[in-house]
Design a protein around this motif. Structure first.
Motif, PDB file in Angstrom:
ATOM      1  N   LEU A   7       0.847  -1.182   0.000  1.00  0.00           N
ATOM      2  CA  LEU A   7       0.000   0.000   0.000  1.00  0.00           C
ATOM      3  C   LEU A   7       0.890   1.241   0.000  1.00  0.00           C
ATOM      4  O   LEU A   7       1.790   1.371   0.826  1.00  0.00           O
ATOM      5  CB  LEU A   7      -0.910   0.002   1.229  1.00  0.00           C
ATOM      6  N   GLY A   8       0.634   2.150  -0.936  1.00  0.00           N
ATOM      7  CA  GLY A   8       1.519   3.290  -1.122  1.00  0.00           C
ATOM      8  C   GLY A   8       2.610   2.957  -2.120  1.00  0.00           C
ATOM      9  O   GLY A   8       3.744   3.419  -2.003  1.00  0.00           O
ATOM     10  N   ALA A   9       2.268   2.152  -3.117  1.00  0.00           N
ATOM     11  CA  ALA A   9       3.269   1.595  -4.035  1.00  0.00           C
ATOM     12  C   ALA A   9       3.745   2.582  -5.087  1.00  0.00           C
ATOM     13  O   ALA A   9       4.644   2.253  -5.859  1.00  0.00           O
ATOM     14  CB  ALA A   9       2.705   0.352  -4.723  1.00  0.00           C
ATOM     15  N   SER A  10       3.181   3.789  -5.131  1.00  0.00           N
ATOM     16  CA  SER A  10       3.672   4.767  -6.095  1.00  0.00           C
ATOM     17  C   SER A  10       4.785   5.621  -5.509  1.00  0.00           C
ATOM     18  O   SER A  10       5.443   6.368  -6.232  1.00  0.00           O
ATOM     19  CB  SER A  10       2.524   5.675  -6.573  1.00  0.00           C
ATOM     20  N   GLY A  11       5.010   5.519  -4.201  1.00  0.00           N
ATOM     21  CA  GLY A  11       6.077   6.267  -3.554  1.00  0.00           C
ATOM     22  C   GLY A  11       7.423   5.603  -3.765  1.00  0.00           C
ATOM     23  O   GLY A  11       7.518   4.482  -4.277  1.00  0.00           O
ATOM     24  N   SER A  32      -2.284   2.572  -4.628  1.00  0.00           N
ATOM     25  CA  SER A  32      -1.796   3.906  -4.297  1.00  0.00           C
ATOM     26  C   SER A  32      -2.884   4.913  -4.607  1.00  0.00           C
ATOM     27  O   SER A  32      -3.836   4.635  -5.354  1.00  0.00           O
ATOM     28  CB  SER A  32      -0.530   4.243  -5.090  1.00  0.00           C
ATOM     29  N   ARG A  33      -2.722   6.085  -4.059  1.00  0.00           N
ATOM     30  CA  ARG A  33      -3.710   7.136  -4.302  1.00  0.00           C
ATOM     31  C   ARG A  33      -3.620   7.656  -5.726  1.00  0.00           C
ATOM     32  O   ARG A  33      -4.651   7.849  -6.386  1.00  0.00           O
ATOM     33  CB  ARG A  33      -3.499   8.277  -3.302  1.00  0.00           C
ATOM     34  N   SER A  34      -2.396   7.861  -6.213  1.00  0.00           N
ATOM     35  CA  SER A  34      -2.223   8.477  -7.525  1.00  0.00           C
ATOM     36  C   SER A  34      -2.646   7.566  -8.671  1.00  0.00           C
ATOM     37  O   SER A  34      -3.138   8.034  -9.697  1.00  0.00           O
ATOM     38  CB  SER A  34      -0.763   8.896  -7.716  1.00  0.00           C
ATOM     39  N   VAL A  35      -2.486   6.265  -8.492  1.00  0.00           N
ATOM     40  CA  VAL A  35      -2.808   5.325  -9.580  1.00  0.00           C
ATOM     41  C   VAL A  35      -4.199   4.715  -9.423  1.00  0.00           C
ATOM     42  O   VAL A  35      -4.955   4.596 -10.395  1.00  0.00           O
ATOM     43  CB  VAL A  35      -1.755   4.204  -9.650  1.00  0.00           C
ATOM     44  N   ASP A  36      -4.547   4.331  -8.202  1.00  0.00           N
ATOM     45  CA  ASP A  36      -5.780   3.573  -7.978  1.00  0.00           C
ATOM     46  C   ASP A  36      -6.873   4.351  -7.248  1.00  0.00           C
ATOM     47  O   ASP A  36      -7.969   3.824  -7.047  1.00  0.00           O
ATOM     48  CB  ASP A  36      -5.465   2.303  -7.181  1.00  0.00           C
ATOM     49  N   GLY A  37      -6.573   5.553  -6.792  1.00  0.00           N
ATOM     50  CA  GLY A  37      -7.555   6.301  -6.025  1.00  0.00           C
ATOM     51  C   GLY A  37      -7.713   5.790  -4.604  1.00  0.00           C
ATOM     52  O   GLY A  37      -8.716   6.092  -3.931  1.00  0.00           O
ATOM     53  N   GLU A  43     -12.075   6.302   5.279  1.00  0.00           N
ATOM     54  CA  GLU A  43     -12.523   4.989   5.723  1.00  0.00           C
ATOM     55  C   GLU A  43     -13.260   4.222   4.631  1.00  0.00           C
ATOM     56  O   GLU A  43     -13.065   3.014   4.455  1.00  0.00           O
ATOM     57  CB  GLU A  43     -13.418   5.136   6.953  1.00  0.00           C
ATOM     58  N   ALA A  44     -14.099   4.923   3.870  1.00  0.00           N
ATOM     59  CA  ALA A  44     -14.862   4.270   2.803  1.00  0.00           C
ATOM     60  C   ALA A  44     -13.938   3.781   1.691  1.00  0.00           C
ATOM     61  O   ALA A  44     -14.128   2.694   1.141  1.00  0.00           O
ATOM     62  CB  ALA A  44     -15.903   5.226   2.243  1.00  0.00           C
ATOM     63  N   SER A  45     -12.922   4.575   1.361  1.00  0.00           N
ATOM     64  CA  SER A  45     -11.970   4.177   0.324  1.00  0.00           C
ATOM     65  C   SER A  45     -11.182   2.951   0.750  1.00  0.00           C
ATOM     66  O   SER A  45     -10.982   2.016  -0.033  1.00  0.00           O
ATOM     67  CB  SER A  45     -11.010   5.341   0.022  1.00  0.00           C
ATOM     68  N   VAL A  46     -10.739   2.945   1.996  1.00  0.00           N
ATOM     69  CA  VAL A  46      -9.987   1.794   2.506  1.00  0.00           C
ATOM     70  C   VAL A  46     -10.850   0.541   2.464  1.00  0.00           C
ATOM     71  O   VAL A  46     -10.420  -0.517   1.994  1.00  0.00           O
ATOM     72  CB  VAL A  46      -9.486   2.063   3.942  1.00  0.00           C
ATOM     73  N   ALA A  47     -12.072   0.643   2.956  1.00  0.00           N
ATOM     74  CA  ALA A  47     -12.973  -0.517   2.986  1.00  0.00           C
ATOM     75  C   ALA A  47     -13.280  -1.016   1.583  1.00  0.00           C
ATOM     76  O   ALA A  47     -13.305  -2.226   1.328  1.00  0.00           O
ATOM     77  CB  ALA A  47     -14.257  -0.155   3.720  1.00  0.00           C
ATOM     78  N   ARG A  48     -13.515  -0.093   0.653  1.00  0.00           N
ATOM     79  CA  ARG A  48     -13.866  -0.479  -0.714  1.00  0.00           C
ATOM     80  C   ARG A  48     -12.703  -1.176  -1.416  1.00  0.00           C
ATOM     81  O   ARG A  48     -12.881  -2.238  -2.024  1.00  0.00           O
ATOM     82  CB  ARG A  48     -14.294   0.763  -1.506  1.00  0.00           C
ATOM     83  N   HIS A  49     -11.529  -0.595  -1.344  1.00  0.00           N
ATOM     84  CA  HIS A  49     -10.378  -1.157  -2.041  1.00  0.00           C
ATOM     85  C   HIS A  49      -9.918  -2.476  -1.421  1.00  0.00           C
ATOM     86  O   HIS A  49      -9.643  -3.450  -2.137  1.00  0.00           O
ATOM     87  CB  HIS A  49      -9.224  -0.157  -2.058  1.00  0.00           C
ATOM     88  N   LEU A  50      -9.822  -2.516  -0.100  1.00  0.00           N
ATOM     89  CA  LEU A  50      -9.353  -3.747   0.545  1.00  0.00           C
ATOM     90  C   LEU A  50     -10.397  -4.847   0.454  1.00  0.00           C
ATOM     91  O   LEU A  50     -10.066  -6.028   0.344  1.00  0.00           O
ATOM     92  CB  LEU A  50      -8.969  -3.479   1.999  1.00  0.00           C
TER      93      LEU A  50
END
Length: 221
Positions: A7-11, A32-37, A43-50
């Motif tokens: 997680l955070g793979a664009s850094g 990552s945020r920049s590639v995958d949003g 909290e909603a983003s974390v729950a949705r992606h994971l």
């Protein structure tokens, strides 16, 4: 093939870790945020992606983080504290990893060894702090260390061979540290990734819940 989640793979460190794990023959998934949003502060983003991932993962690394957010530099003194800057540090560097760790039971296998690592920082060590300054960043990293330690206690009740740790990668030459490299010797992200993988691969289950540096030495809380 062992599956790994970064997680955070664009850094700088995150991308180097993803490449190093792939070179070891691991199947690497990354967000990552920049590639995958993927917004670790939401909290909603974390729950949705994971929740959309197909695990389990033998290795999960939270490599997100920032020293400066929205231009707010680390404070030289407590007199420079600003509430928003401090809250932003906690949201990204402490609350975010906590949100990910709330999904750890579903991401990791219940049987067999696994590693869940959160990149912290030595400046988050209360015992190692001898010079002051950097209040918000230090405090957020100290908080995430407590999060990791607490989560490890709960995790081992159901995942007997899981190793959940905080890791200090050292000073790494990335955009994250660019303005501060003159103060400390730095290594390239690829070397930092190799060091961190060596530490993760050498940890035993009895070391879960602890804080280690890039050389595998325990860092005081």
């Amino acid at each position: 093939m062992s599956k790994t989640l970064i997680l955070g793979a664009s850094g700088g460190i995150g991308s180097a870790l993803a490449a190093a794990c792939a070179a070891k023959g691991e199947e690497v998934l990354h967000l990552s945020r920049s590639v995958d949003g993927f917004d670790i502060t939401d909290e909603a983003s974390v729950a949705r992606h994971l929740g959309a991932l197909e695990g389990p993962f033998r290795r999960v690394v939270v490599a997100t983080g920032a020293l400066e957010i929205d231009g707010a530099e680390p404070e030289k003194t407590i007199k420079a504290i600003e509430a928003k800057a401090m809250m932003d540090q906690f949201a990204l560097n402490a609350v975010g990893p906590a949100l990910v760790l709330s999904h750890a039971h579903d991401l990791l296998p219940r049987e067999g060894r696994s590693v869940f690592a959160v990149l912290s920082a030595r400046v988050g060590s209360i015992g190692d702090n001898k010079i002051g300054g950097w209040i918000s960043y230090r405090s957020a990293k100290a908080a995430v260390n407590q999060v990791v330690h607490t989560a490890s206690i709960e995790l081992k009740r159901t995942h007997k061979e899981a190793v959940c740790v905080a890791l200090h990668p050292g000073t790494v030459a990335t955009a994250f540290t660019e303005k501060y490299l003159g103060r400390h010797p730095a290594v390239q992200p690829e070397e930092a990734a190799r060091n961190l993988l060596a530490v993760m691969d050498g940890l035993s289950v009895c070391q879960t819940g602890q804080f280690f540096d890039w050389a595998g030495k325990e860092v005081p809380w």
